[in-house]
Motif scaffolding. Structure first.
Motif, PDB file in Angstrom:
ATOM      1  N   THR A 118       5.360  13.792  -2.801  1.00 34.86           N
ATOM      2  CA  THR A 118       4.847  12.435  -2.971  1.00 34.86           C
ATOM      3  C   THR A 118       5.857  11.426  -2.442  1.00 34.86           C
ATOM      4  O   THR A 118       7.053  11.708  -2.368  1.00 34.86           O
ATOM      5  CB  THR A 118       4.522  12.109  -4.445  1.00 34.86           C
ATOM      6  N   ALA A 119       5.339  10.260  -2.075  1.00 35.30           N
ATOM      7  CA  ALA A 119       6.184   9.175  -1.576  1.00 35.30           C
ATOM      8  C   ALA A 119       5.688   7.855  -2.134  1.00 35.30           C
ATOM      9  O   ALA A 119       4.475   7.650  -2.281  1.00 35.30           O
ATOM     10  CB  ALA A 119       6.152   9.138  -0.052  1.00 35.30           C
ATOM     11  N   THR A 120       6.622   6.983  -2.474  1.00 36.44           N
ATOM     12  CA  THR A 120       6.304   5.604  -2.844  1.00 36.44           C
ATOM     13  C   THR A 120       7.206   4.690  -2.038  1.00 36.44           C
ATOM     14  O   THR A 120       8.265   5.099  -1.563  1.00 36.44           O
ATOM     15  CB  THR A 120       6.530   5.312  -4.346  1.00 36.44           C
ATOM     16  N   GLN A 121       6.760   3.455  -1.877  1.00 37.70           N
ATOM     17  CA  GLN A 121       7.623   2.477  -1.231  1.00 37.70           C
ATOM     18  C   GLN A 121       7.789   1.276  -2.150  1.00 37.70           C
ATOM     19  O   GLN A 121       6.902   0.948  -2.940  1.00 37.70           O
ATOM     20  CB  GLN A 121       7.092   2.075   0.137  1.00 37.70           C
ATOM     21  N   THR A 122       8.959   0.657  -2.052  1.00 35.21           N
ATOM     22  CA  THR A 122       9.277  -0.541  -2.815  1.00 35.21           C
ATOM     23  C   THR A 122       9.554  -1.648  -1.814  1.00 35.21           C
ATOM     24  O   THR A 122      10.443  -1.518  -0.964  1.00 35.21           O
ATOM     25  CB  THR A 122      10.512  -0.313  -3.713  1.00 35.21           C
ATOM     26  N   ASP A 123       8.788  -2.736  -1.900  1.00 40.64           N
ATOM     27  CA  ASP A 123       8.977  -3.816  -0.925  1.00 40.64           C
ATOM     28  C   ASP A 123      10.190  -4.666  -1.286  1.00 40.64           C
ATOM     29  O   ASP A 123      10.840  -4.453  -2.320  1.00 40.64           O
ATOM     30  CB  ASP A 123       7.699  -4.654  -0.767  1.00 40.64           C
ATOM     31  N   ASN A 136       5.743   2.883   6.680  1.00 36.59           N
ATOM     32  CA  ASN A 136       5.933   2.038   5.500  1.00 36.59           C
ATOM     33  C   ASN A 136       5.829   0.567   5.895  1.00 36.59           C
ATOM     34  O   ASN A 136       5.805   0.235   7.078  1.00 36.59           O
ATOM     35  CB  ASN A 136       7.304   2.309   4.870  1.00 36.59           C
ATOM     36  N   GLU A 137       5.828  -0.290   4.908  1.00 39.87           N
ATOM     37  CA  GLU A 137       5.851  -1.735   5.125  1.00 39.87           C
ATOM     38  C   GLU A 137       7.246  -2.136   5.597  1.00 39.87           C
ATOM     39  O   GLU A 137       8.250  -1.611   5.107  1.00 39.87           O
ATOM     40  CB  GLU A 137       5.515  -2.432   3.800  1.00 39.87           C
ATOM     41  N   ALA A 138       7.332  -3.059   6.527  1.00 40.41           N
ATOM     42  CA  ALA A 138       8.635  -3.540   7.001  1.00 40.41           C
ATOM     43  C   ALA A 138       9.453  -4.069   5.833  1.00 40.41           C
ATOM     44  O   ALA A 138       8.936  -4.770   4.961  1.00 40.41           O
ATOM     45  CB  ALA A 138       8.442  -4.635   8.049  1.00 40.41           C
ATOM     46  N   GLY A 139      10.718  -3.691   5.786  1.00 40.05           N
ATOM     47  CA  GLY A 139      11.625  -4.167   4.741  1.00 40.05           C
ATOM     48  C   GLY A 139      11.579  -3.368   3.455  1.00 40.05           C
ATOM     49  O   GLY A 139      12.298  -3.676   2.512  1.00 40.05           O
ATOM     50  N   ALA A 140      10.748  -2.340   3.394  1.00 38.60           N
ATOM     51  CA  ALA A 140      10.609  -1.543   2.174  1.00 38.60           C
ATOM     52  C   ALA A 140      11.592  -0.373   2.172  1.00 38.60           C
ATOM     53  O   ALA A 140      12.110   0.031   3.214  1.00 38.60           O
ATOM     54  CB  ALA A 140       9.185  -1.015   2.039  1.00 38.60           C
ATOM     55  N   THR A 141      11.842   0.155   0.985  1.00 38.18           N
ATOM     56  CA  THR A 141      12.556   1.419   0.847  1.00 38.18           C
ATOM     57  C   THR A 141      11.523   2.475   0.475  1.00 38.18           C
ATOM     58  O   THR A 141      10.477   2.154  -0.091  1.00 38.18           O
ATOM     59  CB  THR A 141      13.645   1.352  -0.248  1.00 38.18           C
ATOM     60  N   VAL A 142      11.814   3.742   0.787  1.00 37.84           N
ATOM     61  CA  VAL A 142      10.864   4.824   0.519  1.00 37.84           C
ATOM     62  C   VAL A 142      11.559   5.901  -0.299  1.00 37.84           C
ATOM     63  O   VAL A 142      12.676   6.320   0.039  1.00 37.84           O
ATOM     64  CB  VAL A 142      10.306   5.427   1.829  1.00 37.84           C
ATOM     65  N   SER A 143      10.916   6.319  -1.385  1.00 38.28           N
ATOM     66  CA  SER A 143      11.411   7.404  -2.234  1.00 38.28           C
ATOM     67  C   SER A 143      10.433   8.557  -2.187  1.00 38.28           C
ATOM     68  O   SER A 143       9.217   8.351  -2.231  1.00 38.28           O
ATOM     69  CB  SER A 143      11.548   6.935  -3.683  1.00 38.28           C
ATOM     70  N   ALA A 149       1.566   2.494  -4.976  1.00 39.17           N
ATOM     71  CA  ALA A 149       1.001   3.725  -5.520  1.00 39.17           C
ATOM     72  C   ALA A 149       1.608   4.881  -4.723  1.00 39.17           C
ATOM     73  O   ALA A 149       2.160   4.679  -3.643  1.00 39.17           O
ATOM     74  CB  ALA A 149      -0.520   3.708  -5.367  1.00 39.17           C
ATOM     75  N   SER A 150       1.483   6.085  -5.245  1.00 46.83           N
ATOM     76  CA  SER A 150       2.025   7.261  -4.561  1.00 46.83           C
ATOM     77  C   SER A 150       1.085   7.758  -3.473  1.00 46.83           C
ATOM     78  O   SER A 150      -0.127   7.759  -3.650  1.00 46.83           O
ATOM     79  CB  SER A 150       2.230   8.409  -5.550  1.00 46.83           C
ATOM     80  N   ALA A 151       1.691   8.203  -2.386  1.00 47.42           N
ATOM     81  CA  ALA A 151       0.977   8.975  -1.366  1.00 47.42           C
ATOM     82  C   ALA A 151       1.357  10.426  -1.617  1.00 47.42           C
ATOM     83  O   ALA A 151       2.460  10.704  -2.096  1.00 47.42           O
ATOM     84  CB  ALA A 151       1.412   8.547   0.025  1.00 47.42           C
ATOM     85  N   SER A 172       0.853  -1.190   0.000  1.00 52.11           N
ATOM     86  CA  SER A 172       0.000   0.000   0.000  1.00 52.11           C
ATOM     87  C   SER A 172       0.891   1.242   0.000  1.00 52.11           C
ATOM     88  O   SER A 172       2.085   1.163   0.289  1.00 52.11           O
ATOM     89  CB  SER A 172      -0.923  -0.004   1.216  1.00 52.11           C
ATOM     90  N   ALA A 173       0.312   2.368  -0.351  1.00 56.32           N
ATOM     91  CA  ALA A 173       1.082   3.610  -0.380  1.00 56.32           C
ATOM     92  C   ALA A 173       1.588   3.926   1.025  1.00 56.32           C
ATOM     93  O   ALA A 173       0.883   3.689   2.005  1.00 56.32           O
ATOM     94  CB  ALA A 173       0.212   4.757  -0.898  1.00 56.32           C
ATOM     95  N   PRO A 174       2.795   4.462   1.154  1.00 51.39           N
ATOM     96  CA  PRO A 174       3.281   4.839   2.481  1.00 51.39           C
ATOM     97  C   PRO A 174       2.483   6.022   3.017  1.00 51.39           C
ATOM     98  O   PRO A 174       1.785   6.709   2.267  1.00 51.39           O
ATOM     99  CB  PRO A 174       4.739   5.243   2.224  1.00 51.39           C
ATOM    100  N   VAL A 175       2.585   6.253   4.299  1.00 53.06           N
ATOM    101  CA  VAL A 175       1.899   7.381   4.932  1.00 53.06           C
ATOM    102  C   VAL A 175       2.903   8.522   5.099  1.00 53.06           C
ATOM    103  O   VAL A 175       4.044   8.294   5.483  1.00 53.06           O
ATOM    104  CB  VAL A 175       1.322   6.966   6.302  1.00 53.06           C
ATOM    105  N   ILE A 176       2.460   9.748   4.790  1.00 50.97           N
ATOM    106  CA  ILE A 176       3.271  10.944   5.033  1.00 50.97           C
ATOM    107  C   ILE A 176       2.602  11.690   6.186  1.00 50.97           C
ATOM    108  O   ILE A 176       1.448  12.105   6.084  1.00 50.97           O
ATOM    109  CB  ILE A 176       3.335  11.864   3.788  1.00 50.97           C
TER     110      ILE A 176
END
Length: 146
Positions: free
Chosen positions: A109-114, A65-72, A121-123, A39-43
């Motif tokens: 905007t922020a996205t996460q990659t698991d 974010n989801e555990a283990g994800a990176t955030v851009s 999707a973008s937050a 799911s989209a990360p929370v800002i």
């Protein structure tokens, strides 16, 4: 333990080994193939009220974010990598970010990659940048001869 989601794939991998004496050994494992985007990360709220003033130009943007994800992040059209610790992330604004955003309304905007490489999707968070000092006041003539 990883739980499979409805669209994840569970696949069986099998291997047979021949030892040259006519005895074959079969080994099998099942693997979970993660095909779901997180799911989209929370800002979180930025600078207490989503308005960055001149004393808040090095504000820390945070979220989850989801555990283990990176955030851009995309800040003023520039991609920035957030620092991730467990299920939280943070990024400290730098002068170049404020310059890139300019004054007025801005959307971050922020996205996460698991861990499997699936991108969310973008937050988005709409903020206001107001780092310019106000204009000096104008003093009008009080009487013709002041």
């Amino acid at each position: 333990m990883t739980t499979a989601r409805a669209t994840d794939l569970v696949t069986k991998i099998a291997a047979t080994a021949d030892d040259g004496t006519g005895v074959d050994t079969l080994a099998e494992i099942q693997a979970l193939v993660d095909t779901n985007a997180p799911s989209a990360p929370v800002i979180n709220t930025i600078a207490g009220n989503d308005i960055i003033n001149s004393s808040e130009q090095s504000s820390v943007i945070t979220g989850t974010n989801e555990a283990g994800a990176t955030v851009s992040l995309s800040i003023g059209g520039t991609t920035r990598a957030a620092t991730v610790t467990g299920t939280t992330w943070s990024y400290t604004l730098v002068a170049a970010d404020i310059t890139a955003m300019g004054q007025g309304a801005e959307t971050i905007t922020a996205t996460q990659t698991d861990a499997a490489g699936n991108v969310s999707a973008s937050a988005s968070k709409t903020i206001t940048v107001d780092t310019n000092a106000p204009s000096a006041p104008v003093i009008n003539t009080i009487a013709g001869n002041d």
